[in-house]
Scaffold this motif. Structure first.
Motif, PDB file in Angstrom:
ATOM      1  N   LYS A   1       1.781  12.792  -6.815  1.00 30.65           N
ATOM      2  CA  LYS A   1       0.435  13.383  -6.861  1.00 30.65           C
ATOM      3  C   LYS A   1       0.451  14.730  -7.580  1.00 30.65           C
TER       4      LYS A   1
ATOM      5  N   GLN B   1       1.131   4.215  -3.199  1.00 29.58           N
ATOM      6  CA  GLN B   1       0.853   5.634  -2.985  1.00 29.58           C
ATOM      7  C   GLN B   1       1.929   6.518  -3.607  1.00 29.58           C
TER       8      GLN B   1
ATOM      9  N   ARG C   1       0.839  -1.215   0.000  1.00 32.42           N
ATOM     10  CA  ARG C   1       0.000   0.000   0.000  1.00 32.42           C
ATOM     11  C   ARG C   1       0.867   1.256   0.000  1.00 32.42           C
TER      12      ARG C   1
ATOM     13  N   ALA D   1       5.506  10.498  -2.491  1.00 38.80           N
ATOM     14  CA  ALA D   1       4.081  10.378  -2.814  1.00 38.80           C
ATOM     15  C   ALA D   1       3.506  11.728  -3.229  1.00 38.80           C
TER      16      ALA D   1
END
Length: 491
Positions: free
Chosen positions: A487, A197, A193, A483
């Motif tokens: 993004k 991300q 996980r 991360a």
């Protein structure tokens, strides 16, 4: 026999680390083997030639850690140079030249950067005029100039990265990939996980050491599961390095063939054939070979290393012509050449391979920042940018493989016992490195992707504390920064 002499103020700046790591380069930025000595306030670098040279050495600067800084090109002379003045001069010229280039490309200069550069020029002027009468005062002004130059360098590089990435994203142009090495064990659910991300790409380490622990017997289970996991989560996959030319990347039994290069060549060919045939169509790029320029294994000559790399590339392209084939070069600044003679510095090694018409699809640069020996000395962002621009002249896509430490303490799971400046690296400084250098690399049009080459500190790894997950498997601050970069700029 040539000797370059430098006066250092204050003399305590001549640390054991400086003596061990300082080196000289010529006009082609190639290093000579040097012998460095210190006596009182004088630092001496002795080499076999008397050509003009630039000095490079780690130098602490307030607010910037201990980057490796360099002078301009200096002639050899009897009178020692004042070292703080010369590295202040070299750094100031670098930053101003880069600013000029970026302005021609349309950079909007951030507020404060011009003022910092002007302050750097003023302090350097005072340093230059006072060097003869008061070298200690000159050194103080030079230090202020250095700090202002590096402050400006940080501002300018951040502005370039943000503006370049924003323009390309808004124009719908393809942006680079951001990934990490999965390591030698499958990911558990929490680690998976965290990975998803931050990253859209994974390097699956299909390497010789773990794949063929017994001659003739291949173990694919871990790589099979890793590739299946990547495909399930729609990640781009880099497979390899198939051949890692260092002691940890070769199977233990291979040393039985140390004096039989033709057999080594055949064994490498068998490994490459088996791996490519098994995973053909399931990887997006092959890393055929890595650390090819720094290897000191099996008593291989540089010509033999060239032949091994060429065989890996030729065979990979023959078996899987539709998938890009990369070759990775370690320590692109070639600090290692201060301690040994080499016919092929990294750029020359790459040029030789490309001239052989091997159909290499791209180049990878490995930078394990701050580690010594075996790593890349820390640089300021303008010098980092300059190195990427130099390699982009080959006209091939670039990949950057990097890591930086989060501590300087012992690390029992690290294969390399490299040293780090005491107190120089923390989780916060690792995060700052990721925030500053990863976007800058991705902003370069030639750079196709950036890989953080150590994911976890709680599994066996190469360099101490280089992962973005700590010894408990928890994310370090750098993981959150990566991360956020994904993004902000990437898919």
């Amino acid at each position: 026999m040539g000797v370059m002499r430098f006066r250092v103020y204050p003399p305590e700046r001549i640390t054991e680390e400086v003596v061990r790591q300082a080196y000289l380069t010529g006009i082609e930025r190639m290093s000579w083997p040097v012998r460095t000595t210190a006596e009182g306030e004088e630092l001496r670098l002795q080499r076999s030639v008397s050509d003009s040279a630039a000095i490079h050495l780690p130098w602490p600067v307030e607010g910037h850690g201990q980057p490796t800084l360099s002078s301009g090109s200096l002639i050899e002379r009897q009178e020692p140079y004042l070292l703080p003045l010369e590295i202040a001069r070299g750094t100031l010229v670098q930053v101003r030249n880069q600013l000029s280039d970026w302005q021609l490309m349309g950079l909007s200069v951030p507020k404060g950067a011009a003022a910092r550069l002007q302050h750097a020029v003023e302090r350097f002027s005072w340093a230059a005029v006072s060097q003869g009468d008061n070298p200690a005062e000159s050194a103080r002004h030079a230090e202020e100039s250095l700090r202002a130059s590096l402050d400006a360098a940080g501002q300018l590089s951040a502005a370039f990265a943000d503006q370049s990435l924003t323009v390309r994203r808004n124009a719908g142009r393809p942006l680079g990939l951001l990934g990490a090495d999965l390591g030698s064990t499958p990911l558990d659910s929490p680690t998976g996980r965290f990975f998803l991300q931050a990253f859209n790409t994974a390097e699956v380490p299909i390497g010789w050491h773990n794949t063929e622990t017994t001659e003739g017997r291949y173990a694919w289970a871990v790589n099979d599961s890793q590739i299946e996991w990547c495909q399930r989560h729609h990640l781009k996959v880099l497979g390899g390095p198939l051949l890692m030319l260092d002691s940890a990347g070769l199977p233990d039994w291979l040393y039985l063939y140390e004096d039989d290069f033709e057999s080594v060549l055949d064994l490498v060919s068998a490994l490459v054939r088996a791996a490519v045939e098994r995973y053909r169509g399931r990887v997006d790029a092959w890393v055929c070979a890595a650390r090819v320029n720094t290897a000191e294994v099996l008593s291989l000559t540089e010509q033999q290393r060239l032949r091994l790399v060429a065989r890996c590339v030729e065979l990979t392209r023959a078996l899987d012509p539709d998938t890009p084939a990369l070759v990775s070069f370690d320590q692109p600044w070639a600090e290692y050449m201060r301690d040994r003679n080499c016919d092929f510095p990294p750029l020359h090694f790459a040029d030789t391979l490309l001239r052989a018409d091997l159909d290499i699809s791209g180049l990878m640069l490995e930078m394990n920042i701050g580690y010594y020996p075996g790593g890349t000395l820390a640089r300021h962002p303008i010098e980092f940018s300059r190195q990427l621009d130099t390699w982009s002249l080959f006209g091939l896509p670039l990949w950057i493989s990097l890591c930086a430490p989060s501590a300087a303490t012992a690390d029992k799971l690290a294969a390399r016992k490299a040293s780090l400046p005491a107190g120089g690296w923390t989780p916060a400084s690792q995060q700052a490195f990721a925030a500053r250098f990863v976007p800058l690399a991705l902003a370069k049009p030639a750079v196709q992707g950036v890989l953080w080459n150590q994911l976890r500190d709680n599994q066996p790894h190469d360099f101490p504390h280089g992962g973005v997950l700590d010894a408990r498997g928890k994310p370090k601050p750098a993981m959150g920064t990566l991360a956020a970069i994904r993004k902000a700029y990437l898919k």
